[in-house]
Design a protein around this motif. Structure first.
Motif, PDB file in Angstrom:
ATOM      1  N   GLN A 247      35.099  41.379  25.154  1.00 45.77           N
ATOM      2  CA  GLN A 247      35.888  41.097  26.356  1.00 45.77           C
ATOM      3  C   GLN A 247      37.022  42.120  26.471  1.00 45.77           C
ATOM      4  OE1 GLN A 247      38.141  37.403  26.333  1.00 45.77           O
ATOM      5  NE2 GLN A 247      37.912  37.155  28.539  1.00 45.77           N
ATOM      6  N   ASP A 248      37.666  42.416  25.346  1.00 47.91           N
ATOM      7  CA  ASP A 248      38.744  43.428  25.326  1.00 47.91           C
ATOM      8  C   ASP A 248      38.225  44.792  25.773  1.00 47.91           C
ATOM      9  OD1 ASP A 248      40.349  41.462  24.287  1.00 47.91           O
ATOM     10  OD2 ASP A 248      40.419  42.260  22.241  1.00 47.91           O
ATOM     11  N   LEU A 249      36.987  45.100  25.401  1.00 50.64           N
ATOM     12  CA  LEU A 249      36.360  46.377  25.727  1.00 50.64           C
ATOM     13  C   LEU A 249      36.047  46.473  27.222  1.00 50.64           C
ATOM     14  CD1 LEU A 249      35.321  48.850  24.021  1.00 50.64           C
ATOM     15  CD2 LEU A 249      33.087  47.753  24.013  1.00 50.64           C
ATOM     16  N   GLY A 250      36.019  45.291  27.880  1.00 52.21           N
ATOM     17  CA  GLY A 250      35.672  45.260  29.303  1.00 52.21           C
ATOM     18  C   GLY A 250      34.181  45.055  29.515  1.00 52.21           C
ATOM     19  N   ASN A 251      33.482  44.735  28.409  1.00 55.45           N
ATOM     20  CA  ASN A 251      32.036  44.493  28.463  1.00 55.45           C
ATOM     21  C   ASN A 251      31.709  43.190  27.730  1.00 55.45           C
ATOM     22  OD1 ASN A 251      32.473  47.693  28.037  1.00 55.45           O
ATOM     23  ND2 ASN A 251      30.796  47.315  29.473  1.00 55.45           N
ATOM     24  N   PRO A 252      32.015  42.037  28.381  1.00 55.92           N
ATOM     25  CA  PRO A 252      31.785  40.763  27.694  1.00 55.92           C
ATOM     26  C   PRO A 252      30.324  40.542  27.316  1.00 55.92           C
ATOM     27  CG  PRO A 252      32.334  40.410  30.011  1.00 55.92           C
ATOM     28  CD  PRO A 252      32.544  41.859  29.736  1.00 55.92           C
ATOM     29  N   VAL A 253      30.109  39.757  26.270  1.00 56.77           N
ATOM     30  CA  VAL A 253      28.751  39.411  25.825  1.00 56.77           C
ATOM     31  C   VAL A 253      28.069  38.622  26.941  1.00 56.77           C
ATOM     32  CG1 VAL A 253      27.402  38.064  24.134  1.00 56.77           C
ATOM     33  CG2 VAL A 253      29.393  39.396  23.371  1.00 56.77           C
ATOM     34  N   VAL A 254      26.822  38.968  27.237  1.00 57.77           N
ATOM     35  CA  VAL A 254      26.046  38.281  28.276  1.00 57.77           C
ATOM     36  C   VAL A 254      25.977  36.774  27.969  1.00 57.77           C
ATOM     37  CG1 VAL A 254      23.681  37.990  29.145  1.00 57.77           C
ATOM     38  CG2 VAL A 254      24.663  40.274  28.976  1.00 57.77           C
ATOM     39  N   GLY A 255      26.190  35.967  28.995  1.00 58.47           N
ATOM     40  CA  GLY A 255      26.103  34.511  28.839  1.00 58.47           C
ATOM     41  C   GLY A 255      27.327  33.877  28.194  1.00 58.47           C
ATOM     42  N   ASP A 256      28.390  34.673  27.980  1.00 59.96           N
ATOM     43  CA  ASP A 256      29.590  34.162  27.301  1.00 59.96           C
ATOM     44  C   ASP A 256      30.703  33.869  28.302  1.00 59.96           C
ATOM     45  OD1 ASP A 256      31.308  33.378  25.351  1.00 59.96           O
ATOM     46  OD2 ASP A 256      31.508  35.330  24.379  1.00 59.96           O
ATOM     47  N   LYS A 257      30.515  32.772  29.049  1.00 58.04           N
ATOM     48  CA  LYS A 257      31.468  32.377  30.090  1.00 58.04           C
ATOM     49  C   LYS A 257      32.871  32.185  29.526  1.00 58.04           C
ATOM     50  CE  LYS A 257      31.253  28.784  33.395  1.00 58.04           C
ATOM     51  NZ  LYS A 257      30.469  27.644  33.859  1.00 58.04           N
ATOM     52  N   LYS A 258      32.918  31.684  28.292  1.00 58.30           N
ATOM     53  CA  LYS A 258      34.187  31.415  27.608  1.00 58.30           C
ATOM     54  C   LYS A 258      35.036  32.694  27.478  1.00 58.30           C
ATOM     55  CE  LYS A 258      35.712  29.003  23.416  1.00 58.30           C
ATOM     56  NZ  LYS A 258      35.285  28.441  22.123  1.00 58.30           N
ATOM     57  N   TYR A 259      34.347  33.820  27.309  1.00 58.57           N
ATOM     58  CA  TYR A 259      35.064  35.080  27.117  1.00 58.57           C
ATOM     59  C   TYR A 259      34.682  36.134  28.164  1.00 58.57           C
ATOM     60  CZ  TYR A 259      36.570  33.040  22.699  1.00 58.57           C
ATOM     61  OH  TYR A 259      37.122  32.215  21.743  1.00 58.57           O
ATOM     62  N   GLY A 260      34.723  35.720  29.434  1.00 59.25           N
ATOM     63  CA  GLY A 260      34.681  36.688  30.523  1.00 59.25           C
ATOM     64  C   GLY A 260      33.352  37.082  31.128  1.00 59.25           C
ATOM     65  N   SER A 261      32.234  36.507  30.646  1.00 63.45           N
ATOM     66  CA  SER A 261      30.938  36.886  31.206  1.00 63.45           C
ATOM     67  C   SER A 261      30.759  36.291  32.601  1.00 63.45           C
ATOM     68  CB  SER A 261      29.830  36.402  30.273  1.00 63.45           C
ATOM     69  OG  SER A 261      28.603  36.364  30.953  1.00 63.45           O
ATOM     70  N   THR A 262      30.102  37.041  33.490  1.00 64.24           N
ATOM     71  CA  THR A 262      29.949  36.572  34.871  1.00 64.24           C
ATOM     72  C   THR A 262      28.581  35.957  35.149  1.00 64.24           C
ATOM     73  OG1 THR A 262      29.264  38.804  35.489  1.00 64.24           O
ATOM     74  CG2 THR A 262      31.589  38.246  35.812  1.00 64.24           C
ATOM     75  N   GLY A 263      27.608  36.214  34.278  1.00 59.90           N
ATOM     76  CA  GLY A 263      26.270  35.650  34.526  1.00 59.90           C
ATOM     77  C   GLY A 263      25.502  35.445  33.238  1.00 59.90           C
ATOM     78  N   ASN A 264      24.311  34.832  33.363  1.00 57.00           N
ATOM     79  CA  ASN A 264      23.505  34.604  32.172  1.00 57.00           C
ATOM     80  C   ASN A 264      22.019  34.802  32.466  1.00 57.00           C
ATOM     81  OD1 ASN A 264      22.507  33.883  29.733  1.00 57.00           O
ATOM     82  ND2 ASN A 264      23.467  31.888  29.627  1.00 57.00           N
TER      83      ASN A 264
END
Length: 302
Positions: A247-264
């Motif tokens: 998330q800090d990198l600006g590339n959240p883990v896919v499916g990780d709504k808790k830490y900034g992901s937009t889709g799954n």
């Protein structure tokens, strides 16, 4: 004593595969392909964790299926057999340790809501088949939605030995992460001091010594405009470390709504513990275990 474990799908077929032809929710799909079974019977197969979609265990009735996916159902007889593990397989076992490959969707240990459908509970049952006094202990955890290699100890003493000397014993701990967006820098690292909020959300802090120091190294394996597949090496093992640092990198883990992901788009968290290599505390031998990268990670980042 080292035991060899046969893959449940070798020899006699213990599971059935169904190809998804058109969009559908999981329960209606199962009711259709298993028309000879009652609705309650199909629901309990789903609830017991006997259903996997592509590369993860799925229990949600309304999970959205897409054409091209494969739904695998573990047969009742196989699931009822005490030796049949659900949502996991044993990679290695001796008198001191057990190493497993855990599916996404399976809890490592019990929670208030779920006591039995966990890796720990199933391994407890597994070792007690040999001797009711046998026990297993969690050495390190993987989040419920993270798949991959996980290590358990067969005694309190072995657990302590491994945990106390974790840094010296563990020689390699590699994860792969499917993240959102194209990571431009081919390799790099993220470091920060991690803290936990009152709502149990981990967050990064750049103030020196304010929290637990965490450092994550990454390397791009493959990427397109929408997704990147990263190989990740942990210098420290903090709670949710990779997820926060991506998330800090600006590339959240896919499916990780808790830490900034937009889709799954893969229907699970894009995080997998690929390699664990460590020195066996009893024998001194170097052991290396690898769990194949989930297919959905590879196809999305091509």
């Amino acid at each position: 004593m080292k035991r060899k474990h046969n893959h449940p799908n070798k020899g006699q077929k213990k599971s059935v595969d169904y190809k998804v032809e058109e969009p559908s929710e999981l329960l209606p799909f199962l009711l259709k392909v298993m028309a000879n079974r009652s609705r309650n019977s199909v629901k309990s197969i789903l609830t017991r964790g006997q259903v996997t979609v592509d590369d993860h265990m799925e229990t949600k009735h309304n999970y959205s299926l897409q054409p091209g996916q494969t739904v695998t159902v573990l047969k009742n007889k196989a699931a009822v057999k005490e030796s049949q593990l659900i949502g996991m397989s044993i990679l290695y076992e001796d008198d001191d340790i057990i190493v497993i490959n855990k599916d996404a969707g399976l809890l490592s240990i019990a929670t208030q809501k779920e006591k039995h459908r966990t890796a720990h509970h199933q391994l407890m049952e597994h070792v007690r088949l040999e001797n009711p006094q046998n026990r297993v202990f969690v050495v390190h955890r993987l989040d419920k939605d993270t798949s991959g290699v996980m290590l358990f100890a067969k005694s309190e003493k072995m657990k302590r030995t491994l945990q106390d000397a974790w840094k010296e014993k563990v020689k390699e701990r590699t994860y792969v992460a499917l993240v959102e967006g194209e990571v431009k820098q081919q390799n790099g690292y993220v470091s920060s001091w991690l803290r936990e909020s009152s709502t149990h959300l981990m967050y990064s802090n750049q103030t020196k010594n304010d929290g637990k120091y965490a450092k994550t190294h990454y390397k791009v394996i493959q990427a397109n405009k929408n997704f990147s597949l990263l190989e990740i090496q942990l210098e420290t093992g903090r709670k949710n470390q990779i997820r926060v640092h991506m998330q800090d990198l600006g590339n959240p883990v896919v499916g990780d709504k808790k830490y900034g992901s937009t889709g799954n788009p893969i229907g699970r968290l894009g995080l997998h513990a690929k390699v664990l290599m460590f020195t066996h505390p009893k024998t001194g031998k170097l052991l290396r275990f690898e769990a194949a990268v989930p297919k959905s990670f590879l196809t999305k980042s091509k």
